[in-house]
Design a protein around this motif. Structure first.
Motif, PDB file in Angstrom:
ATOM      1  N   VAL A 116      35.933  48.540  41.901  1.00  0.00           N
ATOM      2  CA  VAL A 116      36.416  48.782  43.273  1.00  0.00           C
ATOM      3  C   VAL A 116      35.312  48.388  44.248  1.00  0.00           C
ATOM      4  CG1 VAL A 116      37.110  50.525  44.965  1.00  0.00           C
ATOM      5  CG2 VAL A 116      37.929  50.670  42.585  1.00  0.00           C
ATOM      6  N   LEU A 117      35.650  47.465  45.123  1.00  0.00           N
ATOM      7  CA  LEU A 117      34.707  47.033  46.160  1.00  0.00           C
ATOM      8  C   LEU A 117      35.038  47.813  47.420  1.00  0.00           C
ATOM      9  CD1 LEU A 117      35.110  43.203  45.502  1.00  0.00           C
ATOM     10  CD2 LEU A 117      33.261  44.688  44.688  1.00  0.00           C
ATOM     11  N   LYS A 118      34.147  48.692  47.816  1.00  0.00           N
ATOM     12  CA  LYS A 118      34.429  49.543  48.980  1.00  0.00           C
ATOM     13  C   LYS A 118      34.326  48.696  50.262  1.00  0.00           C
ATOM     14  CE  LYS A 118      33.129  54.139  47.234  1.00  0.00           C
ATOM     15  NZ  LYS A 118      33.549  53.748  45.892  1.00  0.00           N
ATOM     16  N   THR A 119      35.481  48.527  50.950  1.00  0.00           N
ATOM     17  CA  THR A 119      35.479  47.758  52.204  1.00  0.00           C
ATOM     18  C   THR A 119      36.367  48.498  53.205  1.00  0.00           C
ATOM     19  OG1 THR A 119      37.431  46.514  51.534  1.00  0.00           O
ATOM     20  CG2 THR A 119      35.290  45.535  51.023  1.00  0.00           C
ATOM     21  N   ARG A 120      36.151  48.223  54.472  1.00  0.00           N
ATOM     22  CA  ARG A 120      37.037  48.861  55.446  1.00  0.00           C
ATOM     23  C   ARG A 120      38.281  47.997  55.620  1.00  0.00           C
ATOM     24  NH1 ARG A 120      36.737  45.687  59.746  1.00  0.00           N
ATOM     25  NH2 ARG A 120      34.720  44.853  60.455  1.00  0.00           N
ATOM     26  N   PRO A 121      39.416  48.646  55.915  1.00  0.00           N
ATOM     27  CA  PRO A 121      40.666  47.893  56.086  1.00  0.00           C
ATOM     28  C   PRO A 121      40.486  46.836  57.187  1.00  0.00           C
ATOM     29  CG  PRO A 121      41.060  50.278  56.128  1.00  0.00           C
ATOM     30  CD  PRO A 121      39.565  50.088  56.178  1.00  0.00           C
ATOM     31  N   GLY A 122      41.068  45.670  56.957  1.00  0.00           N
ATOM     32  CA  GLY A 122      41.071  44.666  58.025  1.00  0.00           C
ATOM     33  C   GLY A 122      39.833  43.790  58.034  1.00  0.00           C
ATOM     34  N   THR A 145      42.993  36.343  49.172  1.00  0.00           N
ATOM     35  CA  THR A 145      42.265  35.054  49.189  1.00  0.00           C
ATOM     36  C   THR A 145      41.130  35.036  48.169  1.00  0.00           C
ATOM     37  OG1 THR A 145      40.725  35.913  50.850  1.00  0.00           O
ATOM     38  CG2 THR A 145      42.742  34.825  51.660  1.00  0.00           C
ATOM     39  N   ALA A 146      41.043  36.059  47.329  1.00  0.00           N
ATOM     40  CA  ALA A 146      39.910  36.162  46.396  1.00  0.00           C
ATOM     41  C   ALA A 146      39.855  34.979  45.441  1.00  0.00           C
ATOM     42  CB  ALA A 146      40.034  37.449  45.594  1.00  0.00           C
ATOM     43  N   VAL A 147      38.709  34.368  45.323  1.00  0.00           N
ATOM     44  CA  VAL A 147      38.459  33.387  44.253  1.00  0.00           C
ATOM     45  C   VAL A 147      37.072  33.654  43.687  1.00  0.00           C
ATOM     46  CG1 VAL A 147      39.881  31.536  45.211  1.00  0.00           C
ATOM     47  CG2 VAL A 147      37.460  31.685  45.832  1.00  0.00           C
ATOM     48  N   ALA A 204      42.751  40.491  42.881  1.00  0.00           N
ATOM     49  CA  ALA A 204      42.194  41.461  43.833  1.00  0.00           C
ATOM     50  C   ALA A 204      43.341  42.123  44.572  1.00  0.00           C
ATOM     51  CB  ALA A 204      41.268  40.752  44.820  1.00  0.00           C
ATOM     52  N   ASP A 205      43.372  43.480  44.497  1.00  0.00           N
ATOM     53  CA  ASP A 205      44.447  44.215  45.168  1.00  0.00           C
ATOM     54  C   ASP A 205      43.850  45.228  46.136  1.00  0.00           C
ATOM     55  OD1 ASP A 205      46.756  43.224  43.491  1.00  0.00           O
ATOM     56  OD2 ASP A 205      45.375  43.999  41.945  1.00  0.00           O
ATOM     57  N   ILE A 216      38.967  47.275  47.700  1.00  0.00           N
ATOM     58  CA  ILE A 216      39.651  46.232  46.931  1.00  0.00           C
ATOM     59  C   ILE A 216      39.381  46.483  45.458  1.00  0.00           C
ATOM     60  CG2 ILE A 216      39.581  43.766  46.351  1.00  0.00           C
ATOM     61  CD1 ILE A 216      38.792  43.285  49.286  1.00  0.00           C
ATOM     62  N   LEU A 217      40.438  46.457  44.640  1.00  0.00           N
ATOM     63  CA  LEU A 217      40.256  46.549  43.201  1.00  0.00           C
ATOM     64  C   LEU A 217      40.228  45.130  42.652  1.00  0.00           C
ATOM     65  CD1 LEU A 217      40.133  48.232  40.560  1.00  0.00           C
ATOM     66  CD2 LEU A 217      42.629  47.967  40.431  1.00  0.00           C
TER      67      LEU A 217
END
Ligand SMILES: CC(=O)NC[C@H]1N[C@@H](C)[C@@H](O)[C@@H](O)[C@@H]1O
Length: 440
Positions: free
Chosen positions: A390-396, A402-404, A413-414, A420-421
């Protein structure tokens, strides 16, 4: 850091874009190449540091300290001979500057900073005032600064000079036994030395037009008044040159840290962390693999520094014969293969800033950004996570869809509540995997 008449001078973009430089410490000290691999600067008790100095380039000083292992080593192995004997024994017979720079360039270094005069006072060019105490008149019988400047520039890299303005053991000072000695007792502060050092730095500027002016320890008290003119001359000669911060507070384009020392400087707008691949800057024959960064460790050092807005100046200590120690070359080649596929997530990036959290444990996570993308660096994802993180990010902030992966392996990536997981293969490797996301 008191800017003199250079207030508002813009940092040339090449420096923060470069992210990665190679430092070279090569000198008469590379002949004994002997130190105790004690520990990192900032992590070793200052009370024992000097008598058990892991910096092999400090050999003259450490071997002067009665009762130190270096003192005993110098007596038993080198017969207590005068230090300058090592200058004559230094032949550099296998020195191939183009070969060095090829290794550094392939590793991804964008600049190279080389010692021109270290604390032992021996110059690697025909420095004014040194008489025969230089590598043109003795030992290698070569202008090593010129050789390296030419090879660095032939490869399209920037060239910098290291100069020990604050310490010069030929300027008649006794050995540094404890840290407070470094302030006054053992440093030359007189007008004669100040004129000597000023003349040499001006000579370096005029002969080699270095892109980086990397002074060390400080500048003699009697010479502080010379510095405004010196820096003005430097910038007139090298308009996009940069000056480090070790001039006793006179001026700095950027701040420096070294191993674990001066880490407070890593919050500045522009900064650079320097360290060896091992515990020493000069080659130390006593270092083994356990003392060195491995390729993954070196890559993560670079990524961590870049993710926080700094440059890494990683040092190589060549052997007296001019070859690069095999174990150090291996690390550089490991960096090279990773940077070949991932350098785009490092060079010319900036910290992603608030909104995406780095980690301070496993999994190892760092972030950078460019104008359009965020880059997530993942390593050491525990097996139990089954290659999910899990990548801790803020919404938006960024678009998971677009993950590559920069190595083109598949990734999913969800969006999940706190970020984001990411699901992919082989996320547990020590070498970072890099995911790129479009910024929203
Ligand atoms: C923090 C500090 O003053 N370090 C001095 C240190 N700098 C390294 C890059 C090496 O050149 C060492 O030999 C030198 O003493």
């Amino acid at each position: 850091m008191g800017d003199l008449d250079f207030r508002g001078r813009q940092m040339p973009a090449w420096f923060p874009d470069a992210k990665f430089g190679v430092f070279v410490h090569w000198g008469a000290y590379s002949v004994p190449a002997w130190a105790e691999p004690t520990g990192e600067l900032g992590a070793v008790d200052p009370e024992v540091w000097f008598a058990h100095n892991p910096y092999a380039e400090w050999y003259w000083n450490t071997s002067q300290i009665e009762g130190s292992p270096a003192h005993e080593h110098h007596r038993t192995v080198h017969g207590g001979l005068p230090y300058d004997t090592f200058l004559d024994a230094w032949k550099a017979e296998l020195f191939d500057p183009a070969e060095w720079i090829d290794v550094f360039a392939r590793a991804g270094a964008r600049y190279v900073v080389v010692t021109t005069k270290h604390h032992d006072g021996i110059a690697l060019w025909d420095a004014p005032g040194t008489g025969t105490r230089n590598t043109v008149r003795r030992g290698p019988h070569r202008d090593l600064v010129a050789d390296l400047a030419a090879a660095v520039r032939a490869r399209g890299l920037r060239f910098g000079v290291y100069y020990s303005g604050g310490l010069d053991w030929h300027a008649g000072r006794r050995a540094v036994i404890r840290h407070e000695d470094l302030i006054d007792e053992c440093r030359p502060h007189d007008a004669a030395y100040a004129a000597y050092a000023l003349r040499q730095v001006r000579d370096l500027i005029d002969r080699y037009r270095p892109d980086v002016l990397w002074n060390d320890i400080g500048w003699p008290d009697a010479g502080m008044a010379d510095l405004p003119d010196l820096f003005a001359h430097y910038y007139a000669t090298v308009p996009d040159g940069v000056v480090n911060d070790r001039w006793d507070g006179a001026h700095a384009d950027y701040l420096t840290s070294e191993y674990q020392a001066n880490r407070q400087n890593e919050t500045a707008a522009h900064w650079e962390q320097c360290r060896g691949i091992g515990l020493s800057f000069g080659y130390n024959r006593n270092e083994g693999p356990e003392h060195l960064l491995d390729p993954a460790g070196a890559v993560r050092q670079l990524v961590d520094v870049a993710s926080r807005g700094g440059n890494l100046l990683l040092n190589v200590g060549p052997k007296a014969d001019g070859t690069l120690p095999g174990e150090q070359r291996t690390v550089l080649e490991g960096i090279a293969s990773w940077m070949a596929g991932h350098g785009g997530a490092v060079y010319a990036t900036r910290p992603l800033g608030p909104g995406a959290a780095p980690s301070d444990g496993a999994p190892w996570i760092r972030w950078t950004r460019d104008d359009r993308h965020a880059f997530a660096f993942l390593a050491d994802v525990p097996d139990s996570a089954r290659d999910q993180v899990v990548l801790k990010t803020r919404p938006g902030l960024l678009d998971p869809a677009t993950a590559v992966r920069l190595d083109d392996l598949p990734v999913r990536a969800d969006a999940v509540p706190d970020g984001i997981l990411a699901t992919s293969v082989a996320l547990g490797t020590p070498l970072p995997t890099v995911l790129r996301f479009a910024l929203l």
